[in-house]
Design an enzyme around this catalytic site. Structure first.
Site, PDB file in Angstrom:
ATOM      1  N   GLY A  71       0.819  -1.211   0.000  1.00 56.18           N
ATOM      2  CA  GLY A  71       0.000   0.000   0.000  1.00 56.18           C
ATOM      3  C   GLY A  71       0.853   1.261   0.000  1.00 56.18           C
ATOM      4  N   THR A  72       1.969   1.204   0.702  1.00 54.05           N
ATOM      5  CA  THR A  72       2.851   2.368   0.770  1.00 54.05           C
ATOM      6  C   THR A  72       3.342   2.760  -0.619  1.00 54.05           C
ATOM      7  OG1 THR A  72       3.570   1.751   2.993  1.00 54.05           O
ATOM      8  CG2 THR A  72       5.037   3.202   1.751  1.00 54.05           C
ATOM      9  N   ASN A 151      -7.090   4.174   9.428  1.00 48.54           N
ATOM     10  CA  ASN A 151      -6.487   2.977  10.012  1.00 48.54           C
ATOM     11  C   ASN A 151      -6.493   2.970  11.532  1.00 48.54           C
ATOM     12  OD1 ASN A 151      -4.664   5.056   8.872  1.00 48.54           O
ATOM     13  ND2 ASN A 151      -3.173   4.118  10.229  1.00 48.54           N
ATOM     14  N   GLN A 181      -7.270   0.143   4.155  1.00 48.25           N
ATOM     15  CA  GLN A 181      -8.021  -0.492   5.246  1.00 48.25           C
ATOM     16  C   GLN A 181      -9.418  -0.909   4.805  1.00 48.25           C
ATOM     17  OE1 GLN A 181      -7.127  -1.508   8.248  1.00 48.25           O
ATOM     18  NE2 GLN A 181      -5.086  -0.624   8.264  1.00 48.25           N
ATOM     19  N   SER A 201      -3.781  -2.906  -0.454  1.00 50.68           N
ATOM     20  CA  SER A 201      -2.679  -3.758  -0.007  1.00 50.68           C
ATOM     21  C   SER A 201      -3.213  -5.129   0.379  1.00 50.68           C
ATOM     22  CB  SER A 201      -2.003  -3.096   1.201  1.00 50.68           C
ATOM     23  OG  SER A 201      -0.953  -3.890   1.660  1.00 50.68           O
ATOM     24  N   HIS A 203      -2.034  -7.615   2.343  1.00 47.09           N
ATOM     25  CA  HIS A 203      -1.894  -8.241   3.669  1.00 47.09           C
ATOM     26  C   HIS A 203      -2.944  -7.788   4.674  1.00 47.09           C
ATOM     27  CE1 HIS A 203       0.140  -4.996   6.119  1.00 47.09           C
ATOM     28  NE2 HIS A 203       0.466  -4.536   4.920  1.00 47.09           N
ATOM     29  N   THR A 239      10.486  -7.645 -12.218  1.00 45.71           N
ATOM     30  CA  THR A 239       9.824  -8.929 -12.501  1.00 45.71           C
ATOM     31  C   THR A 239       8.662  -9.142 -11.540  1.00 45.71           C
ATOM     32  OG1 THR A 239      11.873  -9.830 -13.352  1.00 45.71           O
ATOM     33  CG2 THR A 239      10.212 -11.432 -12.645  1.00 45.71           C
ATOM     34  N   CYS A 327       2.620   1.476  12.365  1.00 46.34           N
ATOM     35  CA  CYS A 327       3.796   2.188  11.875  1.00 46.34           C
ATOM     36  C   CYS A 327       4.294   3.196  12.894  1.00 46.34           C
ATOM     37  CB  CYS A 327       3.459   2.896  10.570  1.00 46.34           C
ATOM     38  SG  CYS A 327       2.540   1.848   9.477  1.00 46.34           S
TER      39      CYS A 327
HETATM   40  N1  PLP Z   1      -2.537   3.211   4.110  1.00 48.09           N
HETATM   41  C1  PLP Z   1      -3.231   2.801   5.182  1.00 48.09           C
HETATM   42  C2  PLP Z   1      -4.539   3.457   5.499  1.00 48.09           C
HETATM   43  C3  PLP Z   1      -2.750   1.774   5.993  1.00 48.09           C
HETATM   44  O1  PLP Z   1      -3.450   1.385   7.062  1.00 48.09           O
HETATM   45  C4  PLP Z   1      -1.509   1.177   5.658  1.00 48.09           C
HETATM   46  C5  PLP Z   1      -0.927   0.135   6.529  1.00 48.09           C
HETATM   47  O2  PLP Z   1      -1.158   0.089   7.719  1.00 48.09           O
HETATM   48  C6  PLP Z   1      -0.834   1.620   4.520  1.00 48.09           C
HETATM   49  C7  PLP Z   1      -1.372   2.634   3.766  1.00 48.09           C
HETATM   50  C8  PLP Z   1       0.459   1.017   4.098  1.00 48.09           C
HETATM   51  O3  PLP Z   1       0.240  -0.273   3.553  1.00 48.09           O
HETATM   52  P1  PLP Z   1       1.431  -1.330   3.497  1.00 48.09           P
HETATM   53  O4  PLP Z   1       1.631  -1.827   4.887  1.00 48.09           O
HETATM   54  O5  PLP Z   1       0.935  -2.409   2.582  1.00 48.09           O
HETATM   55  O6  PLP Z   1       2.604  -0.638   2.952  1.00 48.09           O
END
Ligand code: PLP
Length: 379
Positions: A71-72, A151, A181, A201, A203, A239, A327
């Protein structure tokens, strides 16, 4: 010792069927999808099938899905890529005070480069106002980036209203939403929402780590932040992660089978936990709200309880929860989300805990959690 995982917003357990699919993909599809031989073609067909499932899940076309590592990366690509692409059209961006660091820190980079960012304030429930958004919009706004659901507190934002307003006014700004989320719990259709970009994302919805996607509508052209080969139609080199994609796509397929029921189950888990806390006389209030919520996050202000100590006590009993976003865990900085909601001096800043529910959460887990909370508070 019993182990209870109530931190599904940080990350979620991989579904056993997803693991099976990934193992098969690793065995069957190890060829490089860019190779023209049969091994490469086999991998390429995996890639196409997975992309189709992902695109279909949000009402998009397969070519509008760019695979990323998380997601990042999707958020970074949307924010930094737009700025790079559209610098001649303006330097103003609208966002909110409660975005994930993956958006906020990308915006900070842009501010250092001379872009101007308006961070919309939120109310005490964590929600921005559409009126504030409308009055912040300018002719030189090139990007609006607002998360779908938060989140830390779970509050959802008025994404559809913003999307409609931008489209009705034929505004030049691209509209990005971070749906990392929300995607697992809420049915999202990019056309209905009026978004040009959407981050996801794997996971967070019982898929593997290391894979996500960015939806990029046909109308949007972004430069690649990762350069090299011509993968992802030249928009993201490297890849492809075929087992990751296969697992992600299967997780999405499973999610879509009973998404509303899953969301309801998570809401019920939260209600059950709160009724237990009421029964044992815990003094708490909800950070966020139960109306505009993604569903799986329940952030509680436990009045008079030091959250950092409390989380350690819960951990000693095998219960995993979080103080803010994963985070920012481990740092002493107050949660910017709670600060935006209440101001820096509010007791909720140091007395709040995030519970989040999902695959495998049982009533027994919640009963054990309630009993443990009672014991810890009695001490
Ligand atoms: N954006 C939100 C709202 C999230 O909650 C998160 C992860 O906690 C992310 C982005 C980042 O996702 P990733 O952990 O897959 O990099």
């Amino acid at each position: 010792m019993k182990h209870v995982y109530l931190d599904h917003a940080a990350t979620s357990p991989v579904h056993p069927e997803v693991i099976e699919k990934m193992v098969v993909a690793m065995e069957e599809a190890y060829g490089n999808p860019s190779s023209s031989h049969s091994f490469g073609r086999q991998s390429h067909s995996y890639l196409n099938q997975s992309r189709e499932i992902l695109a279909h899940s949000i009402g998009a076309s397969p070519h509008e899905i760019i695979m990323t590592s998380c997601g990042t990366e999707s958020d970074n690509m949307a924010v930094l890529g737009t700025a790079q692409q559209r610098k001649d059209l303006g330097k103003h961006i609208i966002s909110s005070q409660v975005e994930h660091p993956a958006v906020i820190k990308a915006l900070h980079i842009l501010e250092n480069q001379g872009y101007e960012v308006t961070y919309l304030a939120v109310d005490a429930k964590g929600r921005i106002s559409v009126e504030d958004f409308k009055s912040s919009l300018r002719d030189d706004t090139i990007l609006v980036t607002i998360m779908y659901g938060n989140n830390e507190v779970g509050t959802t934002m008025p994404i559809r209203e913003i999307g409609q307003y931008l489209k009705e006014n034929k505004h030049q700004a691209y509209f990005h939403t971070d749906a990392v989320q929300a995607y697992g719990l809420v049915a999202l259709d990019v056309k209905e929402l009026g978004v040009d970009m959407l981050s996801v994302s794997s996971h967070k919805l019982n898929g593997p780590k290391g894979i996500g996607f960015l939806y990029l509508s046909d109308a949007v052209e972004l430069p690649s932040l990762i350069v090299g080969g011509g993968q992802e139609s030249g928009r993201r080199a490297g890849t492809e992660n075929i087992p990751g994609m296969a697992g992600f796509a299967h997780a999405v397929r499973l999610t879509k089978e009973d998404q509303e029921e899953k969301r309801q189950a998570a809401l019920d888990d939260g209600d059950y936990l709160m009724s237990g806390l009421d029964r044992i006389g815990v003094d708490y209030s909800i950070n966020g709200e139960r109306e505009h919520t993604i569903g799986h996050v329940l952030n509680l202000h436990l009045h008079g309880v030091d959250a950092s100590q409390f989380i350690i006590q819960l951990d000693l009993k095998g219960i995993a929860v979080s103080a803010g976003s994963a985070c920012s865990a481990g740092t002493v900085d107050p949660s910017p989300v709670l600060v935006a909601m209440y101001g820096a001096d509010h007791p909720a800043i140091t007395e709040s805990i995030r519970f989040s529910f999902g695959l495998g959460t049982t009533q027994e887990d919640l009963d054990y959690t309630i009993q443990s909370i009672e014991k810890i508070l009695k001490k």
